[in-house]
Design a protein around this motif. Structure first.
Motif, short mmCIF file in Angstrom:
data_model
loop_
_atom_site.label_atom_id
_atom_site.label_comp_id
_atom_site.label_asym_id
_atom_site.label_seq_id
_atom_site.Cartn_x
_atom_site.Cartn_y
_atom_site.Cartn_z
N ILE A 56 0.84 -1.21 0.00
CA ILE A 56 0.00 0.00 0.00
C ILE A 56 0.88 1.25 0.00
CG2 ILE A 56 -1.62 1.38 1.38
CD1 ILE A 56 -3.00 -1.13 2.28
N LEU A 57 1.96 1.21 0.77
CA LEU A 57 2.76 2.44 0.91
C LEU A 57 4.04 2.45 0.07
CD1 LEU A 57 2.49 3.33 4.73
CD2 LEU A 57 1.49 4.56 2.82
N ASN A 58 4.15 1.51 -0.87
CA ASN A 58 5.43 1.45 -1.59
C ASN A 58 5.69 2.64 -2.51
OD1 ASN A 58 3.98 0.85 -3.85
ND2 ASN A 58 5.06 -1.05 -4.34
N ARG A 59 4.63 3.40 -2.83
CA ARG A 59 4.85 4.60 -3.65
C ARG A 59 5.15 5.84 -2.80
NH1 ARG A 59 0.81 4.72 -8.12
NH2 ARG A 59 0.98 2.69 -9.14
N GLU A 60 5.07 5.67 -1.48
CA GLU A 60 5.34 6.80 -0.58
C GLU A 60 6.46 6.39 0.38
OE1 GLU A 60 3.18 8.95 -1.61
OE2 GLU A 60 1.52 7.71 -2.26
N PRO A 61 7.71 6.25 -0.14
CA PRO A 61 8.79 5.72 0.71
C PRO A 61 9.02 6.51 1.99
CG PRO A 61 9.63 6.54 -1.42
CD PRO A 61 8.14 6.55 -1.51
#
Ligand code: KG4
Ligand code: ZN
Length: 412
Positions: free
Chosen positions: A100-105
């Motif tokens: 879910i958060l892989n685009r918001e490191p």
């Protein structure tokens, strides 16, 4: 019901906690906290919102803002257990969370560090704006909401930003329950923000029909773009309003300024009121913007010092926008026998618009005007949390993994 609202559709990062009671016919709300961090100073340098910069700022600020919001609402507690390996604590959800958060490191890093150290707060639902708005910015709030919902095991509702602006008129900034009993239907909502200008017929909460909207620029956009032409900073609305207010004894001073201008240029500061008499409920503000552009060009060619006339020009821009907004809204209220007129969106913070609406509403014997406070008119998460209640009572939940940004979504 306690709702945590998240708003990141444009250049405000906001997290709010709202307590709600009542059913769909009679909801009432109490704001426990509403923390808003505006990025306008960062974007002002570029003359408008830069989507990728907005995204980065939301990523950086969401968790600190949420902690502040939970703390204000008395819902923040550190875990009693020693901070352990976050992967262990969040296991077996870690894989999903990671996806879910892989685009918001940056957000993922903070999330893994901080979320395992705080107790799951006593909230019932998470409400998040999914559109309309800037997609890169929307995604940050959406992914954050999805991650929280997963880890805290809370349901999540997807909220339309414009519904939030509509519901804002039900909220009071203080800690009292605001009962919406007095909003009678049908209602006409005038929603005026940086990206939207629409008239909405509301038969009941959740039943929205757009009866008119802008064909080009939004009212807020018109304030922002004409301000830029006058070399005034972003966002234009508040500064144009401030300039316009400089004309205290309005009529006299406007007259004398125009007189002065006439003597030098034969010009008048008079702008069009686009579509004010059209049969429909649509708006068009790009013509107004162009009229300002030509007027300024003409003045420059005649070597007029524009600074001398900035307050008069701002006053006329503001009045042209107000005239059209009020005329169309009152016309719609009459045709649809509206019992209420609701205002929402950043432009609804405009003092003159509010004052002139209060006067014009007197024309209508049985229509009440509902204004959000200026602070709740501009983007904030309390309005999203309140709209969340209207969906949570109908159990309109979304699987956290299925939340998606809908940059152009409509209220219809
Ligand atoms: O609803 P909002 O905060 O964000 C969007 O959803 O777009 O609205 C922002 C818009 C901007 O165009 C801003 O210039 C305008 O609202 N605005 C105002 C005032 N305060 C904000 N326009 C006129 N007068 C104001 N006082
Ligand atoms: Zn907005």
């Amino acid at each position: 019901m306690i709702i945590l609202g998240i708003e990141t559709s444009c250049d405000e990062t906001s997290v709010a906690i709202v307590e709600a009671k009542g059913n769909l016919q009679n909801p009432s709300f109490k704001i426990l906290s509403n923390v808003v961090l505006s990025q306008t100073k960062i974007h002002a340098h570029w003359g408008g919102v830069v989507p990728m910069m907005a995204k980065r700022e939301h990523s950086k600020n969401l968790i600190p803002i949420m902690i502040k919001s939970l703390t204000k609402a008395n819902l923040f507690k550190n875990t009693k257990s020693e901070a352990r390996n976050p992967k262990q604590i969040l296991n077996p959800k870690f894989q999903i969370l990671n996806s879910i958060l892989n685009r918001e490191p940056e957000l993922l890093e903070q999330f893994l560090k901080i979320i395992p150290t705080i107790e799951t707060p006593e909230i019932d639902v998470i409400a998040v704006t999914v559109g309309p708005g800037l997609e890169p910015a929307l995604w940050v709030g959406i992914n954050f909401a999805g991650a929280l919902a997963l880890v805290w095991n809370k349901p999540v509702v997807a909220i339309n930003h414009m519904e939030g602006h509509t519901v804002a008129s039900l909220l009071k900034s203080n800690l009292k329950y605001q009962n919406s009993k007095q909003i009678q239907f049908p209602a006409i909502a005038l929603l005026v923000s940086g990206g939207h200008t629409e008239l909405v017929l509301i038969k009941k909460w959740g039943d929205y029909k757009i009866i008119g909207e802008t064909r080009d620029d939004a009212a807020g956009e018109c304030f922002d773009k004409t301000a830029r032409m006058l070399e005034l900073p972003y966002p234009g609305g508040p500064i144009v309003a401030k300039m316009a207010a400089k004309i205290k004894n309005k009529k006299l001073k406007i007259k004398s300024a125009i007189q002065k201008l006439k003597q030098t240029t034969n010009n008048e500061i008079k702008l069009p009121r686009p579509m004010i008499d059209s049969k429909d409920y649509d708006f068009s503000f790009s013509g107004l913007k162009t009229a300002v552009l030509y007027m300024l060009k003409d003045m420059k060619e005649r070597s007029v010092n524009i600074d001398d006339f900035t307050p008069v020009i701002c006053h006329e821009i503001q009045q042209a926008i107000i005239d059209v907004l009020i005329a169309k809204t009152i016309k719609a209220a009459k045709e649809f026998n509206a019992k209420s007129i609701i205002l929402g969106g950043g432009v609804a913070a405009n003092k003159e618009l509010r004052a002139q609406f209060k006067k014009s509403i007197k024309e209508l014997a049985s229509t009440a005007l509902h204004l959000p406070s200026a602070k709740l008119a501009t983007d904030n998460a309390a309005m999203i949390a309140a709209a969340g209640h209207l969906h949570a009572v109908k159990k309109e939940f979304t699987n956290p993994e299925n939340l998606t940004a809908q940059g152009n979504s409509s209220l219809n």
